[in-house]
Design a protein around this motif. Structure first.
Motif, PDB file in Angstrom:
ATOM      1  N   LEU A  60      -3.424   0.509  -2.668  1.00  0.00           N
ATOM      2  CA  LEU A  60      -2.045   0.146  -2.355  1.00  0.00           C
ATOM      3  C   LEU A  60      -1.067   1.187  -2.883  1.00  0.00           C
ATOM      4  N   ALA A  61      -1.285   1.632  -4.097  1.00  0.00           N
ATOM      5  CA  ALA A  61      -0.434   2.690  -4.664  1.00  0.00           C
ATOM      6  C   ALA A  61      -0.600   3.980  -3.874  1.00  0.00           C
ATOM      7  N   GLY A  62      -1.820   4.281  -3.444  1.00  0.00           N
ATOM      8  CA  GLY A  62      -2.067   5.487  -2.661  1.00  0.00           C
ATOM      9  C   GLY A  62      -1.336   5.470  -1.331  1.00  0.00           C
ATOM     10  N   ILE A  63      -1.350   4.334  -0.662  1.00  0.00           N
ATOM     11  CA  ILE A  63      -0.642   4.221   0.613  1.00  0.00           C
ATOM     12  C   ILE A  63       0.863   4.306   0.392  1.00  0.00           C
ATOM     13  N   PHE A  64       1.332   3.597  -0.608  1.00  0.00           N
ATOM     14  CA  PHE A  64       2.762   3.585  -0.922  1.00  0.00           C
ATOM     15  C   PHE A  64       3.270   4.991  -1.238  1.00  0.00           C
TER      16      PHE A  64
END
Length: 94
Positions: A60-64
């Motif tokens: 999720l952090a990577g996509i964000f």
């Protein structure tokens, strides 16, 4: 649902965005990719770099952050291009 803790570090600010800008320009030059596809490629590169390198332990952090990388590279390129065009116009008319 809790939001992930996302830490912006040296990689985010100084390395990832210029790397994306350089790679997109190299792809445009060597693979003759039309300019209209470069923003999409920049976004994809931002997501790939973020998900697989800088935030590989948190999807999720990577996509964000990947969205930020890609769009920051697009915005920086547009600002740089506009500045250069205006500088050339100003020097031509002087």
């Amino acid at each position: 649902m809790d939001f992930p803790t996302i830490h912006t570090n040296f990689w985010d600010a100084v390395i990832a965005i210029p790397v994306i800008m350089i790679i997109t320009q190299l792809l445009k030059i060597f693979l003759h990719i039309p300019s209209k596809f470069v923003p999409t490629i920049a976004l994809a590169l931002g997501l790939i770099i973020s998900v697989f390198i800088s935030h590989r332990h948190n999807l999720l952090a990577g996509i964000f952050m990947g969205w930020f990388y890609g769009y920051a590279a697009i915005g920086n390129y547009a600002a740089l291009k506009t500045t250069i065009i205006n500088f050339r116009k100003k020097n031509k008319s002087s």
